[in-house]
Design a protein around this motif. Sequence first.
Motif: not given
Length: 278
Positions: A239-265
């Motif tokens: 998905v990132a490859r496709g969006v990087l190639r063809r997105a119509a808006s400026p595109t921000l790719f997230a990097h940094g310290s990850p946050i935990p994936r939430p548990r089902p709640a």
Amino acid sequence: MPDPSPSPVVVGVTGTSAGLAAVRLAAREAVSRDRELRIVHVFTWSHPRARGAAAQIVDAAVATAQRSTPGVRVTGQLVDGLPDQVLLRLGRTAELLVLGDDDLATTPWLPTGSVLVQTVARAWCPVLVARGPRPQAGPILAAVDGSETSLLGLRQAAAEGARRNVPVLVAHVVEQPGGEQEGREILDRAVAAVPELTDFTTRLLTGAAAPTLVRASGRARVTVLGPRGSHDAGLLGSVARGVLRRAASPTLFAHGSPIPRPRPAHAPARLPSTALAR
């Protein structure tokens, strides 16, 4: 006002029109974040004439930043080395890296070894890819899929929305019929994991993920996503490859310290409006 942080906005330039578009975007970002703008041109030539041409690229970029965004604090720098390695090193202390797209949409495939791909995939800080002149309108579009990187992207989208005073549209793409309920649960868990997200709506989109997000990006001020999803391997997810190639808006790719994936709640206390769109 003194810069409260040494972390600059760094933009890489190559002398192309796409690079100058990135400079204009980076200058706006630097001013809105109260950061210095550092313009960098990386080269490996040793001939004096080549160095002079490289210096002209930097000078033109600095002038472009000053003309487009009065008040920007900007410096230009020539750096000897390999461009991707230099940008990745600078990204360790930068608040944001900004690069031009160099007309990726016109290429038949995504060149894995390109400086842009390597930086988007491996940077330590967020990477913003410019898309040429574009009106500053629309919401922040944040694509989520339940992965840790998409949650990090949603957190960065929340910060972008708050800084720009615009809403965030949190979107999940359902590719197969019958996946709507799971998609709504992914959206609910994502917004519950990012309490700083306040002004937002959620939306289920249907279709192939990358083309669907590319179409949605045409109505967004900025599109935000992670460089890869839960099940992706390699430098960039599909998905990132496709969006990087063809997105119509400026595109921000997230990097940094990850946050935990939430548990089902439980469903989040904040109740956004949720729409199903095709």
